[in-house]
Scaffold this motif. Structure first.
Motif, PDB file in Angstrom:
ATOM      1  N   ILE A  15       2.901  -8.427  11.363  1.00 18.65           N
ATOM      2  CA  ILE A  15       3.186  -7.563  10.302  1.00 18.65           C
ATOM      3  C   ILE A  15       1.075  -7.783  10.458  1.00 18.65           C
ATOM      4  O   ILE A  15       0.323  -8.667  10.185  1.00 18.65           O
ATOM      5  CB  ILE A  15       3.284  -8.165   9.636  1.00 18.65           C
ATOM      6  CG1 ILE A  15       4.881  -7.737   9.805  1.00 18.65           C
ATOM      7  CG2 ILE A  15       2.848  -7.723   7.339  1.00 18.65           C
ATOM      8  CD1 ILE A  15       6.158  -8.292   8.169  1.00 18.65           C
ATOM      9  N   GLU A  17      -1.402  -7.877   6.956  1.00 21.42           N
ATOM     10  CA  GLU A  17      -1.349  -7.573   5.539  1.00 21.42           C
ATOM     11  C   GLU A  17      -2.484  -7.735   4.681  1.00 21.42           C
ATOM     12  O   GLU A  17      -2.977  -8.401   4.736  1.00 21.42           O
ATOM     13  CB  GLU A  17      -0.511  -8.702   5.008  1.00 21.42           C
ATOM     14  CG  GLU A  17      -0.329  -9.185   3.189  1.00 21.42           C
ATOM     15  CD  GLU A  17       0.374  -7.596   2.262  1.00 21.42           C
ATOM     16  OE1 GLU A  17      -0.911  -7.727   1.394  1.00 21.42           O
ATOM     17  OE2 GLU A  17       1.136  -7.093   2.728  1.00 21.42           O
ATOM     18  N   ARG A  18      -2.683  -6.789   4.243  1.00 20.83           N
ATOM     19  CA  ARG A  18      -4.285  -6.628   3.261  1.00 20.83           C
ATOM     20  C   ARG A  18      -4.488  -7.597   2.915  1.00 20.83           C
ATOM     21  O   ARG A  18      -5.579  -8.235   2.503  1.00 20.83           O
ATOM     22  CB  ARG A  18      -4.681  -5.211   2.669  1.00 20.83           C
ATOM     23  CG  ARG A  18      -5.841  -4.850   1.652  1.00 20.83           C
ATOM     24  CD  ARG A  18      -5.980  -3.659   1.958  1.00 20.83           C
ATOM     25  NE  ARG A  18      -5.001  -3.251   0.224  1.00 20.83           N
ATOM     26  CZ  ARG A  18      -4.797  -3.402  -0.184  1.00 20.83           C
ATOM     27  NH1 ARG A  18      -6.192  -4.333  -0.812  1.00 20.83           N
ATOM     28  NH2 ARG A  18      -3.960  -3.327  -1.466  1.00 20.83           N
ATOM     29  N   HIS A  19      -3.471  -8.181   1.787  1.00 21.35           N
ATOM     30  CA  HIS A  19      -4.562  -9.310   0.906  1.00 21.35           C
ATOM     31  C   HIS A  19      -4.036 -10.545   1.752  1.00 21.35           C
ATOM     32  O   HIS A  19      -3.128 -11.123   2.414  1.00 21.35           O
ATOM     33  CB  HIS A  19      -2.954  -9.329  -0.261  1.00 21.35           C
ATOM     34  CG  HIS A  19      -2.823  -8.475  -1.071  1.00 21.35           C
ATOM     35  ND1 HIS A  19      -3.743  -7.972  -1.787  1.00 21.35           N
ATOM     36  CD2 HIS A  19      -1.702  -7.472  -1.121  1.00 21.35           C
ATOM     37  CE1 HIS A  19      -3.083  -6.998  -2.333  1.00 21.35           C
ATOM     38  NE2 HIS A  19      -2.112  -5.980  -2.025  1.00 21.35           N
ATOM     39  N   ARG A 104      -2.555 -11.822   7.626  1.00 22.93           N
ATOM     40  CA  ARG A 104      -2.733 -11.943   6.371  1.00 22.93           C
ATOM     41  C   ARG A 104      -4.372 -12.045   6.189  1.00 22.93           C
ATOM     42  O   ARG A 104      -5.006 -12.561   7.342  1.00 22.93           O
ATOM     43  CB  ARG A 104      -2.443 -12.759   5.682  1.00 22.93           C
ATOM     44  CG  ARG A 104      -0.626 -13.012   5.170  1.00 22.93           C
ATOM     45  CD  ARG A 104      -0.856 -14.051   4.049  1.00 22.93           C
ATOM     46  NE  ARG A 104       0.369 -14.409   3.836  1.00 22.93           N
ATOM     47  CZ  ARG A 104       1.615 -13.464   3.202  1.00 22.93           C
ATOM     48  NH1 ARG A 104       0.862 -12.161   2.709  1.00 22.93           N
ATOM     49  NH2 ARG A 104       3.091 -13.260   3.206  1.00 22.93           N
ATOM     50  N   GLU A 107      -7.122  -5.290   6.572  1.00 22.67           N
ATOM     51  CA  GLU A 107      -6.823  -4.343   6.421  1.00 22.67           C
ATOM     52  C   GLU A 107      -6.884  -3.322   7.312  1.00 22.67           C
ATOM     53  O   GLU A 107      -7.695  -3.153   8.210  1.00 22.67           O
ATOM     54  CB  GLU A 107      -7.742  -3.898   5.448  1.00 22.67           C
ATOM     55  CG  GLU A 107      -8.208  -2.640   4.543  1.00 22.67           C
ATOM     56  CD  GLU A 107      -9.132  -2.757   3.286  1.00 22.67           C
ATOM     57  OE1 GLU A 107      -9.458  -1.350   2.661  1.00 22.67           O
ATOM     58  OE2 GLU A 107      -9.883  -3.736   2.981  1.00 22.67           O
ATOM     59  N   GLY A 138       3.724   2.033   8.976  1.00 25.24           N
ATOM     60  CA  GLY A 138       2.817   2.683   7.646  1.00 25.24           C
ATOM     61  C   GLY A 138       4.403   1.530   6.468  1.00 25.24           C
ATOM     62  O   GLY A 138       4.635   2.482   6.332  1.00 25.24           O
ATOM     63  N   CYS A 139       4.347   1.180   6.168  1.00 27.25           N
ATOM     64  CA  CYS A 139       5.101   0.567   5.040  1.00 27.25           C
ATOM     65  C   CYS A 139       4.129  -0.500   3.782  1.00 27.25           C
ATOM     66  O   CYS A 139       4.583  -1.514   3.555  1.00 27.25           O
ATOM     67  CB  CYS A 139       6.219  -1.114   5.677  1.00 27.25           C
ATOM     68  SG  CYS A 139       7.201  -0.831   6.657  1.00 27.25           S
ATOM     69  N   ASP A 140       3.155   0.426   4.036  1.00 25.00           N
ATOM     70  CA  ASP A 140       2.222  -0.193   2.561  1.00 25.00           C
ATOM     71  C   ASP A 140       1.880   1.213   1.845  1.00 25.00           C
ATOM     72  O   ASP A 140       0.492   0.828   1.072  1.00 25.00           O
ATOM     73  CB  ASP A 140       0.071   0.107   3.975  1.00 25.00           C
ATOM     74  CG  ASP A 140       0.348   1.502   4.479  1.00 25.00           C
ATOM     75  OD1 ASP A 140       1.347   2.039   4.506  1.00 25.00           O
ATOM     76  OD2 ASP A 140      -0.945   2.029   4.474  1.00 25.00           O
ATOM     77  N   GLY A 141       2.871   1.246   1.274  1.00 25.76           N
ATOM     78  CA  GLY A 141       2.284   1.611  -0.637  1.00 25.76           C
ATOM     79  C   GLY A 141       2.319   3.217  -0.469  1.00 25.76           C
ATOM     80  O   GLY A 141       2.203   3.948   0.671  1.00 25.76           O
ATOM     81  N   SER A 144      -0.655   4.921   1.277  1.00 28.16           N
ATOM     82  CA  SER A 144      -0.951   4.730   2.844  1.00 28.16           C
ATOM     83  C   SER A 144      -1.921   5.155   3.233  1.00 28.16           C
ATOM     84  O   SER A 144      -2.132   6.316   3.716  1.00 28.16           O
ATOM     85  CB  SER A 144       0.497   5.057   3.014  1.00 28.16           C
ATOM     86  OG  SER A 144       0.784   4.636   3.977  1.00 28.16           O
ATOM     87  N   ALA A 263       5.077   4.726   1.094  1.00 30.34           N
ATOM     88  CA  ALA A 263       4.887   5.101   2.078  1.00 30.34           C
ATOM     89  C   ALA A 263       5.212   6.651   2.375  1.00 30.34           C
ATOM     90  O   ALA A 263       4.448   7.416   2.568  1.00 30.34           O
ATOM     91  CB  ALA A 263       4.244   4.335   3.375  1.00 30.34           C
TER      92      ALA A 263
END
Length: 487
Positions: A15, A17-19, A104, A107, A138-141, A144, A263
């Motif tokens: 995974i 994760e941008r944050h 984590r 990005e 792509g599970c990035d909102g 996305s 996404a």
């Protein structure tokens, strides 16, 4: 959830994760019955149920219009009050237990796919990193990066109305009661949360820039305008704005890139469905993508993810848009709201709407190879958690048989069905005393019924073979067959 489903099937997953750490705030605060059902079928629902209260009703369009969930055809006929942040933490724990790597502070900035895989470029605190993968999910909102980089369209309607919220406390107890308070400028919704309340009010003016931050002063002014009086708030913990945009990706599968969650679709917040629809996507996608990666998927299996979940996403958009209109402040719709209130008092209407908005009514098309049996109420829907007894007398439930994330064939007849399915799915020859008319049942890894035979409407082995071939292939890769519950 997608990563956990893949790892459960033995697929190595990372995974990005941008944050660097979890933001902490939560947009959503509930898991609906469908989510609880699928978590139960993975044996982890108790982790979630321990976190909050359950409520046997859900709102439809207006906080004063509630749907009774107890009449639904489901094992979990309630909504669980749980913060989205906590849901994500519990699912991250689950994924980690299964060996998923979570990187984590990564990005995604570029994505290139070819016939053999996908190369992802990510910006990290240590510099640029390039990662090669067989597939990218792509599970990035809603914004996305994966969707945009893959060139997948996101048609729909932009937001025209906005709502703002604050997680805070009124400074004077009793000045802002829980529930709905209507003032000269509109309605205010106050929802209890652990140690504070969530206050939701209409944004008095659509922002020129949807990314414009909501300030404490702006929210206070909007609250006072709606109520027609001043109710002082403590400094908010979190402020946010959301709109009624409705969009649906034109493809959920584009080569070696797939989309899930926001996404793939966004919708008005009516019913707080976002997290739940995302989990439904993940459970549908996980086993299909795993079989594809491992080279054991029948033709078209991954494409069926798009077919099933795109249609489900379109239905979610319809239901949430309808609720947004009914719950709005257009007085021309008052007669329609009154009619809907009358209709929801009718048990069949209440049940239909409850199952529709909670996902329990989700039904996928199941090719059976024969017209016989296609009207069975279980076909295409989540199979009920049948209480079964193996031939050796060992009791089990159908949900427990699905914890391994594999398909299951239950044979309540002479063993012919189990023999045909052995090598492709887990099989159980059982005494089905609680379902005396049941002869055989094939359930996909996501819990949906793929084939059913009853003593009244018997299905020949050829129709079972068609269903097995459709979802599990022609028989390569033996799994297991057992007369006692498979572990």
């Amino acid at each position: 959830m997608t990563a956990a489903e893949l790892a459960l099937a033995g697929v190595p997953v990372t995974i990005l994760e941008r944050h660097p750490s979890h933001p902490g705030h939560s947009r959503g605060f509930n898991l609906n019955p469908y989510s609880l059902e699928v978590l139960d079928r993975r044996g982890i629902v108790d982790r979630f149920l321990a976190e909050g209260p359950t409520v046997p009703y859900t709102m439809f369009a207006d906080p004063r219009l509630l749907l009774d969930l107890t009449a639904m055809a489901a094992g979990h006929r309630h909504v669980l009050g749980i913060a989205q942040a906590r849901v994500e933490e519990l699912l991250a724990d689950r994924a980690t237990e299964l060996g998923v790597r979570i990187s984590r502070g990564h990005e995604v900035t570029a994505l290139e796919q070819d016939e053999d895989g996908v190369t992802v470029t990510a910006r990290t605190p240590e510099g640029e990193r390039r990662i090669r993968a067989a597939y990218v999910a792509g599970c990035d909102g809603s914004r996305s990066a994966v969707r945009k980089l893959a060139g997948i369209g996101f048609p729909g309607t932009p937001a025209t109305r906005y709502t703002i919220l604050a997680d805070a406390e009124p400074k004077v107890a009793g000045d802002l009661p829980l529930g709905v308070t209507t003032g000269p400028g509109g309605a205010v919704l106050v929802i209890p949360r652990p140690g504070y309340v969530r206050i939701v009010v209409k944004d008095p003016a659509a922002p020129e820039d949807r990314d414009e931050p909501v300030t404490a002063e702006y929210f206070q002014a909007a609250l006072d305008q709606a109520l027609g009086r001043h109710v002082p708030l403590s400094p908010p913990r979190w402020l946010s704005r959301f709109g009624d945009a409705a969009r649906l990706a034109d493809r959920f599968v584009a080569g070696r890139v797939v989309l899930a969650g926001d996404a793939a679709h966004i919708h008005p917040p009516a019913g707080a469905l976002g997290v739940n629809v995302a989990l439904a996507d993940a459970v549908n996608l996980g086993w299909k993508l795993a079989a594809t990666v491992q080279g054991r998927a029948p033709d078209g299996l991954l494409d069926s993810y798009h077919a099933e979940r795109h249609a489900a996403g379109a239905a979610v958009l319809r239901y949430t848009q309808a609720q947004a209109l009914l719950g709005g402040d257009d007085e021309r719709l008052a007669p329609l709201r009154e009619l809907i209130t009358e209709l929801t008092a009718l048990a069949p209407v209440n049940r239909h709407l409850a199952e529709a908005v909670t996902g329990i009514g989700t039904r996928y098309a199941m090719p059976s190879g024969s017209a016989a049996g296609e009207d069975h109420p279980w076909l295409g829907r989540l199979a009920p958690d049948l209480k079964l007894t193996g031939l050796d007398g060992t009791p089990t439930g159908l949900a427990a048989l699905l914890r391994a994330g594999r398909g299951v064939l239950v044979d309540c007849a002479d063993g012919t069905f189990a023999a045909a399915a052995a090598g492709r799915v887990d099989t159980l020859r059982a005494r089905c005393a609680d379902e005396p008319g049941l002869a055989g049942l094939l359930v996909r890894p996501d819990g949906h019924t793929a084939w059913v035979s009853t003593t009244r409407d018997p299905m020949p082995p050829a129709t079972l073979e068609h269903a097995l071939t459709t979802w599990f292939g022609a028989g390569e890769g033996k799994i297991s067959a057992c007369e006692t519950p498979c572990r």
